[in-house]
Motif scaffolding. Structure first.
Motif, short mmCIF file in Angstrom:
data_model
loop_
_atom_site.label_atom_id
_atom_site.label_comp_id
_atom_site.label_asym_id
_atom_site.label_seq_id
_atom_site.Cartn_x
_atom_site.Cartn_y
_atom_site.Cartn_z
N UNK A 55 0.83 -1.21 0.00
CA UNK A 55 0.00 0.00 0.00
C UNK A 55 0.87 1.27 0.00
N UNK A 56 1.88 1.27 0.88
CA UNK A 56 2.76 2.43 0.98
C UNK A 56 3.47 2.70 -0.34
N UNK A 57 4.03 1.63 -0.91
CA UNK A 57 4.78 1.78 -2.16
C UNK A 57 3.85 2.26 -3.28
N UNK A 58 2.66 1.67 -3.35
CA UNK A 58 1.73 2.05 -4.43
C UNK A 58 1.35 3.52 -4.32
N UNK A 59 0.88 3.91 -3.14
CA UNK A 59 0.46 5.31 -2.98
C UNK A 59 1.65 6.24 -3.10
N UNK A 60 2.78 5.81 -2.55
CA UNK A 60 4.00 6.62 -2.64
C UNK A 60 4.36 6.90 -4.09
N UNK A 61 4.39 5.86 -4.90
CA UNK A 61 4.82 6.07 -6.29
C UNK A 61 3.78 6.79 -7.14
N UNK A 62 2.51 6.57 -6.82
CA UNK A 62 1.48 7.35 -7.53
C UNK A 62 1.68 8.84 -7.22
N UNK A 63 1.92 9.12 -5.93
CA UNK A 63 2.17 10.51 -5.52
C UNK A 63 3.41 11.08 -6.20
N UNK A 64 4.47 10.27 -6.31
CA UNK A 64 5.71 10.75 -6.93
C UNK A 64 5.49 11.01 -8.42
N UNK A 65 4.73 10.10 -9.08
CA UNK A 65 4.43 10.32 -10.50
C UNK A 65 3.69 11.64 -10.68
N UNK A 66 2.71 11.85 -9.79
CA UNK A 66 1.95 13.09 -9.84
C UNK A 66 2.86 14.30 -9.60
N UNK A 67 3.78 14.15 -8.65
CA UNK A 67 4.68 15.26 -8.33
C UNK A 67 5.58 15.59 -9.52
N UNK A 68 5.97 14.57 -10.28
CA UNK A 68 6.82 14.82 -11.45
C UNK A 68 6.04 15.57 -12.53
N UNK A 69 4.80 15.17 -12.73
CA UNK A 69 3.96 15.86 -13.73
C UNK A 69 3.80 17.32 -13.34
N UNK A 70 3.44 17.55 -12.05
CA UNK A 70 3.26 18.93 -11.58
C UNK A 70 4.59 19.67 -11.66
N UNK A 71 5.67 19.00 -11.25
CA UNK A 71 6.98 19.64 -11.21
C UNK A 71 7.46 20.07 -12.58
N UNK A 72 7.32 19.17 -13.57
CA UNK A 72 7.77 19.50 -14.92
C UNK A 72 6.94 20.66 -15.47
N UNK A 73 5.62 20.56 -15.31
CA UNK A 73 4.76 21.63 -15.81
C UNK A 73 5.11 22.95 -15.11
N UNK A 74 5.26 22.90 -13.79
CA UNK A 74 5.56 24.11 -13.02
C UNK A 74 6.89 24.72 -13.43
#
Lengths: 219, 250
Positions: free
Chosen positions: A19-38
């Motif tokens: 659970x931790x790994x799944x949610x962690x990596x989904x969050x990180x993927x999201x953070x990369x999308x936001x980060x690149x766009x930002x």
């Protein structure tokens, strides 16, 4: 140390680990999308969006994840949006991470030297070509170490998820300690699983860093 | 130089400021096809800025620069096409650190000029062969010496088939023993009849390569002439004292 207890808890930890790994990596993927766009928005100074991005970065970098999670978890339902604690965790991590990632990538873009741009311009490159063939590859190389550091930091931040009753590693450990008082066993397992989660990232990270280190060498 | 020399690069009444500080004042210069013009002058005299203006890398306050009649103007969209026709090599090489030597050379002809990749690679290899670096084609810039990098930078400019080549102090950051290998390449280009505008501090090289010498000081062209006149019979006091600084005898 009671190995029987460890054997008994192991499946629970494994479940929490997943659970931790799944949610962690989904969050990180999201953070990369936001980060690149930002980062792109800040690099190209796109009006309005640039100011919004800067405000977002400052807000999320300067508040703890726990507070952000509380706002999302208890605030959104008040607005009529109810989300699961898993979605909440991933979104919270993505928003926090996005602010860090945006800064890492932005600073990489700005670190590409002026003379590289002049050199590319003198070869007839237009703005788009210069960005994609000359600036971006070097910026990625410069950003990689801090992006990897962010990934490790964000995976560790998942330990806050227990506060919104997500059955993550930390929650499981605290729960078991509360029930059976086998503190040593529970904490040992907790440390072991965090290392299991993070060590591969560290190792892989340093391999990637070495591979793309050209940005720091001379031209 | 023949009488029917064809003008290629023309600079008329060029003025340039940096934040209201004049850097170039009323520069007039015409470069003919096949001519090698060498500019010398003390540091900060504006010679590098002048060269950057010729490639549209600096906006100018007043005056006109034309390449074969077409304006060299950084505020005009045609500047990109113009830059493809004017090659430039810098003191700091500025090879792309993330690309191999071969990729460094072929990137702009393939991506900017949309030339055939195979053909371009073939031409790049011939050029590398000529400067004795074909065995280094798959290396990265960081694996090469300064002199080697600068020769690659020259080839990278040449493969665009420029009508004019601008060289901005290309040996200034090289160790003495590497200066020669770079200057030899430039000398061979001059012999082929390439049009070049060169800024340098290497006086011996300047004399050997130049068709015409220019002395700049304080943002002005102070003196110009044939290499022999320029070095043996300088007219102005400023040029005489400038040339003395390179003289260690007596």
């Amino acid at each position: 140390m009671e190995f029987d207890a460890i054997r008994e808890y192991l499946p629970l930890y494994a479940e929490a680990f997943k659970l931790t790994v799944t949610i962690g990596w989904i969050g990180i993927a999201l953070s990369l999308v936001i980060g690149i766009a930002g980062a792109f928005i800040m690099y190209f100074r796109i009006p309005v969006l640039c100011q919004i991005t800067k405000a977002y970065v400052e807000l999320f970098r300067n508040t703890p994840l726990l507070v952000q999670l509380f706002f999302i978890y208890f605030g959104l339902p008040k607005l009529g949006l109810s989300i699961s604690s898993g979605t909440c965790g991933a979104i919270g991590l993505g928003l926090l991470g996005g602010s860090y990632m945006a800064e890492s990538i932005r600073s990489g873009l700005f670190a590409v030297s002026e003379s590289q741009k002049t050199g590319a311009a003198s070869l007839g490159f237009r703005r788009g070509g210069m960005f994609f063939y000359v600036i971006l590859p070097q910026a990625v190389s410069i950003s990689v170490p801090s992006v990897i550091a962010n990934v490790i930091f964000l995976l560790k931040e998942t330990s806050v998820f227990s506060a919104i009753s997500l059955m993550d590693l930390m929650f499981t450990a605290k729960d078991l300690i509360g029930l059976y008082y086998k503190t040593t066993e529970c904490l040992t397992l907790l440390v072991a699983f965090y290392i299991l989660m993070l060590l591969p990232v560290s190792i892989l990270g340093s391999i990637v860093e070495k591979k793309v280190r050209f940005g720091m060498y001379g031209s | 130089m023949s009488d029917n020399a064809k003008e290629i690069l023309k600079i008329e009444h060029l003025f340039k400021d940096y934040d209201n500080t004049p850097v170039l004042e009323d520069i007039d210069l015409t470069v003919n096809k096949g001519e090698v013009v060498v500019i010398v002058g003390p540091s900060g005299c504006g010679k590098s800025t002048f060269l950057r203006c010729l490639n549209g890398l600096e906006s100018i306050r007043e005056g006109r620069i034309t390449l074969d009649g077409e304006p060299v103007d950084p505020n005009n969209r045609s500047i990109y096409k113009i830059r493809e026709r004017i090659g430039m090599v810098f003191q700091s090489y500025d090879l792309f650190p993330h690309k191999t030597i071969l990729q460094n050379i072929t990137l702009s002809p393939v991506k900017v000029q949309k030339r055939d990749k195979k053909e371009t690679e073939k031409e790049a290899l011939e050029l590398l062969e000529r400067i004795g670096l074909s065995s280094h084609k798959d290396k990265y810039p960081r694996q090469l010496s300064g002199g080697q990098k600068q020769r690659v930078a020259i080839v990278r400019a040449l493969i665009m088939h420029p009508e004019v080549l601008l060289l901005d102090e290309i040996t200034a950051s090289l160790d003495p023993e590497m200066v020669r290998e770079v200057l030899d390449v430039v000398l061979s280009l001059a012999r082929e009849g390439r049009t070049m505008v060169i800024v340098t501090h290497e006086m011996g090289f300047a004399r050997a390569v130049a068709d015409r010498m220019i002395f700049m000081d304080g943002g002005h062209i102070v003196e110009e002439g044939s290499p022999d006149e320029f070095f043996d019979r300088p007219k102005s006091e400023r040029l005489r004292s400038f040339l003395k600084t390179f003289d260690y005898e007596g």
